[in-house]
Design an enzyme around this catalytic site. Sequence first.
Site, PDB file in Angstrom:
ATOM      1  N   CYS A  75      23.850 -60.943 -10.970  1.00 18.25           N
ATOM      2  CA  CYS A  75      25.302 -61.109 -10.992  1.00 18.25           C
ATOM      3  C   CYS A  75      25.904 -59.824 -11.540  1.00 18.25           C
ATOM      4  O   CYS A  75      25.603 -59.440 -12.680  1.00 18.25           O
ATOM      5  CB  CYS A  75      25.645 -62.294 -11.895  1.00 18.25           C
ATOM      6  N   HIS A 187      27.541 -62.533  -4.308  1.00 21.79           N
ATOM      7  CA  HIS A 187      27.917 -63.550  -3.316  1.00 21.79           C
ATOM      8  C   HIS A 187      28.253 -62.897  -1.960  1.00 21.79           C
ATOM      9  O   HIS A 187      28.101 -63.514  -0.914  1.00 21.79           O
ATOM     10  CB  HIS A 187      29.152 -64.339  -3.768  1.00 21.79           C
TER      11      HIS A 187
END
Length: 264
Positions: A75, A187
């Site tokens: 992330c 993402h």
Amino acid sequence: MSKKNNSIGVFDSGVGGTSVWQEIIKLLPYEKTIYLADSKNAPYGTKTQNEIIALSEKNTEYLLQRNCKIIVVACNTATTNAITHLREKYNVPFIGIEPALKPAALHTQTKAIGILATKGTLSSALFDQTKEKFAKDIEVVEQVGTGLVELIENNQINATETTNLLQKYLQPMMQENIDYLILGCTHYPYLIPQIQRILPENVKIIDSGEAVARQTKKILTQNDLLTTSNVKPLHEVYSNASIDTLKSLLKDVDAIMKIEKLDF
Ligand code: DGL
């Protein structure tokens, strides 16, 4: 006791980090992994740094409880806001992910590059430092991808709303004649087919997933932590919210895995 055959722990605010996880299991096919999608708390990108640190600690502690030998923070938002803190607090190697500014700045011909990332990443001190170091003489068109993480979490990759947001976010970059688009959120690789339909063909789209897998292998090798197994393992993939999106994103992945809901 040797930790060599313990799992690689991977976490993200949600399902996006599986784009990195897929690169890791491709490069290291005999390593066991545990993936945590903290979807209950997604998105991280709009949270304060202290909140991101607290959530990153919670994910790390679960993975350490499961004896993970290395932790991959899949992330960008958690890396840029919390990895320094995690490295100070826990005695385990951490691999982070940051937007690929360096290769884009190095290879751009138009001297203009675009970056799509979360607010948390673009406003972090670490991102500023990297920009200062590698992209000082380059025009960097920064864009916060507001709403995109939520749409991906809800399995709305091909929804009209997603296309419309991408069009809105990429337009100013095209006006500046970028030739590289950096995906600064794990993402976003799931949006690549959509993005390709919007951007001109000459714009290269890059993310850091593969580089993170290579770095994970390098650090495992340096620490003598590579597995001794030569059997394909069972990968554990968990979300603390619905597992529908994970199942859909990973349906074609060639690996043995269980995808389950877990409270963490
Ligand atoms: N995948 C996360 C990242 O790389 C998404 C952050 C978020 O949850 O906002 O930044």
